[in-house]
Write a protein that holds these residues in place. Structure first.
Motif, short mmCIF file in Angstrom:
data_model
loop_
_atom_site.label_atom_id
_atom_site.label_comp_id
_atom_site.label_asym_id
_atom_site.label_seq_id
_atom_site.Cartn_x
_atom_site.Cartn_y
_atom_site.Cartn_z
N GLU A 1 37.11 50.92 39.49
CA GLU A 1 37.54 50.36 38.19
C GLU A 1 37.82 51.45 37.16
OE1 GLU A 1 34.48 47.67 36.98
OE2 GLU A 1 34.98 46.21 38.53
N LEU A 2 37.16 52.60 37.29
CA LEU A 2 37.33 53.68 36.31
C LEU A 2 38.31 54.75 36.77
CD1 LEU A 2 33.57 54.06 35.31
CD2 LEU A 2 35.35 52.72 34.17
N ALA A 3 39.12 54.44 37.78
CA ALA A 3 40.09 55.41 38.30
C ALA A 3 41.09 55.79 37.22
CB ALA A 3 40.82 54.83 39.50
N VAL A 4 41.40 57.07 37.17
CA VAL A 4 42.37 57.59 36.20
C VAL A 4 43.76 57.54 36.83
CG1 VAL A 4 43.01 59.65 34.88
CG2 VAL A 4 40.59 59.11 35.25
N ALA A 5 44.75 57.29 35.99
CA ALA A 5 46.14 57.24 36.47
C ALA A 5 46.54 58.59 37.05
CB ALA A 5 47.07 56.86 35.33
N GLY A 6 47.28 58.54 38.16
CA GLY A 6 47.75 59.76 38.79
C GLY A 6 47.85 59.59 40.30
N VAL A 7 48.11 60.69 40.98
CA VAL A 7 48.26 60.68 42.44
C VAL A 7 46.96 61.20 43.07
CG1 VAL A 7 49.55 61.61 44.39
CG2 VAL A 7 50.75 61.01 42.28
N ASN A 8 46.46 60.45 44.04
CA ASN A 8 45.24 60.81 44.75
C ASN A 8 45.53 60.82 46.25
OD1 ASN A 8 42.88 60.60 42.62
ND2 ASN A 8 44.32 58.96 42.22
N GLU A 9 44.84 61.72 46.98
CA GLU A 9 45.04 61.84 48.43
C GLU A 9 44.04 60.98 49.18
OE1 GLU A 9 44.83 65.87 49.74
OE2 GLU A 9 46.93 66.24 49.28
N LEU A 10 44.54 60.38 50.24
CA LEU A 10 43.71 59.61 51.17
C LEU A 10 43.87 60.28 52.53
CD1 LEU A 10 41.97 57.06 51.35
CD2 LEU A 10 44.04 55.77 51.78
N SER A 11 42.76 60.73 53.13
CA SER A 11 42.81 61.46 54.40
C SER A 11 42.56 60.54 55.59
CB SER A 11 41.76 62.57 54.40
OG SER A 11 42.03 63.50 53.38
N PHE A 12 43.25 60.83 56.69
CA PHE A 12 43.14 60.07 57.92
C PHE A 12 43.22 61.05 59.07
CE2 PHE A 12 45.32 57.72 61.39
CZ PHE A 12 44.41 56.69 61.56
N LYS A 13 42.33 60.88 60.09
CA LYS A 13 42.32 61.82 61.21
C LYS A 13 42.06 61.08 62.53
CE LYS A 13 37.44 63.08 60.79
NZ LYS A 13 36.49 64.19 60.67
N CYS A 14 42.53 61.68 63.63
CA CYS A 14 42.33 61.13 64.97
C CYS A 14 42.07 62.26 65.95
CB CYS A 14 43.56 60.37 65.44
SG CYS A 14 43.92 58.87 64.54
N ARG A 15 41.45 61.89 67.10
CA ARG A 15 41.22 62.85 68.19
C ARG A 15 41.06 62.08 69.49
NH1 ARG A 15 34.93 64.76 67.55
NH2 ARG A 15 34.04 62.70 67.84
N THR A 16 41.13 62.83 70.57
CA THR A 16 40.78 62.30 71.89
C THR A 16 39.53 63.06 72.34
OG1 THR A 16 42.07 63.91 73.16
CG2 THR A 16 43.24 61.93 72.41
N PRO A 17 38.89 62.63 73.41
CA PRO A 17 37.71 63.36 73.88
C PRO A 17 37.98 64.82 74.21
CG PRO A 17 37.79 61.21 74.92
CD PRO A 17 39.09 61.38 74.18
N SER A 18 39.24 65.16 74.52
CA SER A 18 39.55 66.53 74.93
C SER A 18 40.40 67.29 73.93
CB SER A 18 40.25 66.52 76.29
OG SER A 18 41.44 65.77 76.20
N THR A 19 40.67 66.71 72.77
CA THR A 19 41.48 67.42 71.77
C THR A 19 40.76 67.43 70.42
OG1 THR A 19 42.68 65.39 71.16
CG2 THR A 19 43.68 66.79 72.85
#
Length: 161
Positions: free
Chosen positions: A109-127
């Motif tokens: 609710e208190l977020a300031v106007a602007g651009v924010n990053e959202l991170s997402f990651k993936c892997r396999t058992p061998s990578t």
């Protein structure tokens, strides 16, 4: 020389047997690699105190992969409700196959106007982990106007006036 030939034949037999068993069992022989795309989010822009949906595309690049783990890493001003899981599993992706993951994300609710990053990651058992970022625009929010009183002058308005 005989020892070298025997060793070579033993190694060759073990490798060939492993490859044959792997192919027959349907086990991917190469771990492959993953390609991630932060596809979109909606609505645009997001508003403080509201929710938005974000989509991420996970694609195998050239080889079949199994046991894919993906994780959304929200940081302020974003968060996930307890009913939304950050860590997701994709059991199997055939070569050049993709999977689209959707997340419902809360904006503070208190977020300031602007651009924010959202991170997402993936892997396999061998990578190792492969990551991508989604730039999310937070609007200033709707301005609220309150009327506390109204003063009319003159107190009596003539008809048609």
């Amino acid at each position: 020389m005989k020892q070298f030939n025997a060793l070579f034949l033993t190694v060759f037999a073990v490798v060939f047997t492993g490859v044959f068993v792997g192919v027959v069992a349907g086990v991917p022989l190469l771990s492959g690699s993953l390609s991630l795309t932060a596809t979109k989010y909606s609505p645009y822009p997001v508003e403080p105190g509201a929710y938005f949906d974000a989509w991420f595309l996970v694609q195998s690049s050239g080889f079949s992969v199994s046991g894919v783990e993906c994780e959304l890493l929200p940081k302020y001003p974003f968060s996930l409700d307890a009913s939304e899981t950050a860590l997701r599993a994709i059991p199997f992706l055939d070569k050049a196959q993709s999977s689209l993951l959707k997340y419902a994300i809360r904006v503070d609710e208190l977020a300031v106007a602007g651009v924010n990053e959202l991170s997402f990651k993936c892997r396999t058992p061998s990578t190792p982990w492969v990551a991508t970022e989604l730039n999310v625009t937070v609007s200033a929010g709707a301005a609220l106007v309150g009327v506390s009183s109204v003063v009319v002058s003159p107190t009596q308005i003539p008809p048609g006036g």
